[in-house]
Design a protein around this motif. Structure first.
Motif, short mmCIF file in Angstrom:
data_model
loop_
_atom_site.label_atom_id
_atom_site.label_comp_id
_atom_site.label_asym_id
_atom_site.label_seq_id
_atom_site.Cartn_x
_atom_site.Cartn_y
_atom_site.Cartn_z
N LYS A 1 -2.16 -10.96 -9.77
CA LYS A 1 -0.96 -11.59 -8.72
C LYS A 1 0.32 -11.76 -9.53
CE LYS A 1 -4.09 -14.24 -5.70
NZ LYS A 1 -4.40 -15.58 -5.28
N ARG A 2 0.51 -11.33 -10.98
CA ARG A 2 1.59 -11.34 -11.49
C ARG A 2 1.98 -10.02 -12.04
NH1 ARG A 2 0.59 -15.53 -16.50
NH2 ARG A 2 -1.63 -14.23 -16.13
N THR A 3 3.16 -9.94 -12.37
CA THR A 3 3.85 -8.59 -12.98
C THR A 3 3.63 -8.65 -14.42
OG1 THR A 3 5.99 -9.41 -13.44
CG2 THR A 3 5.66 -8.58 -11.23
N PHE A 4 3.80 -7.64 -15.06
CA PHE A 4 3.80 -7.43 -16.50
C PHE A 4 4.88 -8.56 -17.08
CE2 PHE A 4 1.60 -3.21 -17.28
CZ PHE A 4 0.18 -3.72 -17.55
N GLY A 5 5.81 -8.61 -16.40
CA GLY A 5 6.93 -9.47 -16.85
C GLY A 5 6.54 -10.73 -16.84
N GLU A 6 5.64 -11.07 -16.09
CA GLU A 6 5.27 -12.71 -16.19
C GLU A 6 3.95 -13.01 -17.07
OE1 GLU A 6 5.98 -14.15 -11.78
OE2 GLU A 6 4.79 -12.39 -11.53
N PRO B 1 0.09 -5.10 -11.83
CA PRO B 1 -1.19 -4.33 -12.06
C PRO B 1 -2.00 -4.74 -11.09
CG PRO B 1 -0.97 -6.06 -13.86
CD PRO B 1 0.05 -6.07 -13.00
N GLU B 2 -2.93 -3.82 -10.64
CA GLU B 2 -4.09 -3.89 -9.54
C GLU B 2 -5.03 -4.95 -10.04
OE1 GLU B 2 -7.56 -0.52 -8.96
OE2 GLU B 2 -5.81 -0.38 -7.55
N GLU C 1 -3.23 1.12 -13.08
CA GLU C 1 -2.91 1.39 -11.41
C GLU C 1 -2.16 -0.07 -11.21
OE1 GLU C 1 -3.08 3.80 -9.64
OE2 GLU C 1 -4.14 5.27 -11.18
N GLY C 2 -1.31 -0.03 -10.09
CA GLY C 2 -0.79 -1.05 -9.88
C GLY C 2 0.20 -0.98 -8.54
N THR C 3 1.20 -1.71 -8.27
CA THR C 3 1.97 -1.64 -7.12
C THR C 3 3.55 -1.89 -7.67
OG1 THR C 3 1.46 -3.64 -6.37
CG2 THR C 3 0.35 -1.89 -5.24
N ILE C 4 4.46 -1.50 -6.97
CA ILE C 4 5.93 -1.95 -7.32
C ILE C 4 6.39 -3.12 -6.65
CG2 ILE C 4 8.29 -1.40 -7.19
CD1 ILE C 4 6.32 0.51 -9.32
N ALA C 5 6.45 -4.18 -7.31
CA ALA C 5 6.95 -5.50 -6.68
C ALA C 5 8.68 -5.54 -6.48
CB ALA C 5 6.26 -6.65 -7.42
N TRP C 6 8.84 -6.28 -5.68
CA TRP C 6 10.46 -6.68 -5.47
C TRP C 6 10.69 -7.99 -4.94
CZ3 TRP C 6 13.77 -4.04 -8.00
CH2 TRP C 6 15.14 -4.25 -7.90
N PRO C 7 11.46 -8.87 -5.32
CA PRO C 7 12.35 -8.57 -6.61
C PRO C 7 11.59 -8.77 -7.60
CG PRO C 7 12.67 -10.76 -5.69
CD PRO C 7 11.58 -9.99 -4.79
N PRO C 8 12.30 -8.11 -8.81
CA PRO C 8 11.73 -8.44 -10.26
C PRO C 8 11.35 -9.89 -10.41
CG PRO C 8 13.81 -7.07 -10.30
CD PRO C 8 13.57 -7.58 -9.04
N GLN D 1 0.79 -1.28 0.14
CA GLN D 1 -0.11 -0.08 -0.05
C GLN D 1 0.73 1.48 -0.05
OE1 GLN D 1 0.01 -2.51 2.26
NE2 GLN D 1 -0.50 -1.45 4.58
N GLU D 2 2.22 1.01 0.25
CA GLU D 2 3.21 2.30 0.14
C GLU D 2 3.79 2.35 -1.03
OE1 GLU D 2 4.18 2.04 4.97
OE2 GLU D 2 5.48 0.87 3.38
N ARG D 3 3.69 1.56 -1.85
CA ARG D 3 4.12 1.33 -3.08
C ARG D 3 3.32 1.23 -4.44
NH1 ARG D 3 9.37 -1.26 -2.20
NH2 ARG D 3 9.28 -2.40 -4.09
N THR D 4 2.41 2.06 -4.13
CA THR D 4 1.37 2.16 -5.52
C THR D 4 1.93 3.13 -6.41
OG1 THR D 4 0.56 4.16 -4.31
CG2 THR D 4 -0.47 2.00 -3.96
N ALA D 5 1.44 2.78 -7.46
CA ALA D 5 2.09 3.28 -9.02
C ALA D 5 1.37 3.34 -10.06
CB ALA D 5 3.52 2.85 -9.37
N ARG D 6 1.63 3.87 -11.02
CA ARG D 6 0.77 3.54 -12.52
C ARG D 6 1.55 3.93 -13.54
NH1 ARG D 6 0.06 7.68 -9.58
NH2 ARG D 6 -1.33 6.69 -8.61
N PHE D 7 1.13 3.08 -14.75
CA PHE D 7 2.04 3.11 -15.96
C PHE D 7 0.96 4.23 -16.75
CE2 PHE D 7 4.69 -0.74 -16.12
CZ PHE D 7 5.95 -0.01 -16.47
N VAL D 8 1.42 5.18 -17.45
CA VAL D 8 0.73 6.03 -18.29
C VAL D 8 1.27 5.90 -19.64
CG1 VAL D 8 0.34 8.44 -18.65
CG2 VAL D 8 0.72 7.64 -16.31
#
Length: 214
Positions: free
Chosen positions: A175-180, A171-172, A150-157, A123-130
């Motif tokens: 459970k997977r990143t765009f990279g997955e 993305p909101e 909208e989404g959040t920043i995950a770590w590690p990649p 909830q502290e790592r909210t972000a968005r791709f534009v």
């Protein structure tokens, strides 16, 4: 709004990943498209302070150089805990001294900046791709289409698909990143469907509805 009456356009980009994504999106419409990179156009200086300004700079440069309509994309990652950074400077965060781009380094830079802000919880790592698409004609006319996710920043990649910051953007509602995700999962849209997942696909859907349909 001006309709696009030709199916021959220039993709105003030198970014291989972006060119591939746009080519995938326009393919179902039967476009004959070449990129600014293929045509050996110079890359214009992106001096704008908004996505719209930079998208227009690129699209107008290719339209005037080719005599054809040109479609550009200016996109970026905006992170709330970093006051919207990197924003329009998203690609700059990946630049090395030798002029090459290293997005693994850029993702590390994002993580370090978030750690410095104490942003550890999702909830502290909210972000968005534009993504802002600009369609420009040789006479200087432009149309703009903006998409956000909208989404959040995950770590590690996680994941090796896509490009850029995709492995750290979750993305909101997923459970997977765009990279997955596969290209179709990431875009989440094709002609005849109503949903669009990625920022670029959402902007492209507006482009289709405005300039191609009706």
């Amino acid at each position: 709004m001006r309709k696009l009456e030709t199916r021959t356009i220039v993709v105003a980009s030198h970014n291989a990943g972006k060119i591939t994504e746009i080519a995938d999106l326009i393919a179902p419409f039967g476009f004959a498209a070449k990129s600014a990179a293929e045509l050996a156009f110079d890359e214009p200086d992106e001096t704008g302070t908004t996505f719209e300004e930079n998208a227009a700079i690129k699209a107008l440069a290719s339209a005037k150089a080719s005599g054809l309509p040109a479609l550009s994309d200016d996109s970026g990652l905006m992170i709330d805990a970093l006051n919207g950074a990197p924003g329009v400077y998203t690609a700059n965060w990946a630049e090395r001294d030798d002029g090459t781009r290293d997005f693994a380094m850029a993702m590390e830079k994002v993580q370090k900046a978030l750690q410095e802000q104490g942003a550890e919880k999702p909830q502290e790592r909210t972000a968005r791709f534009v993504s802002v698409l600009c369609l420009a004609w040789p006479d200087g006319h432009t149309e703009f289409f903006r998409g956000e996710v909208e989404g959040t920043i995950a770590w590690p990649p996680r994941g090796t698909a896509g490009f850029g910051y995709d492995p750290i953007f979750q993305p909101e509602g997923h459970k997977r990143t765009f990279g997955e995700m596969t290209a179709h999962e990431k875009h989440g849209w094709k002609p005849g469907e109503t949903q669009a997942l990625s920022h670029r696909a959402r902007a492209f859907k507006q482009f289709v509805e405005t300039c191609l349909e009706g």
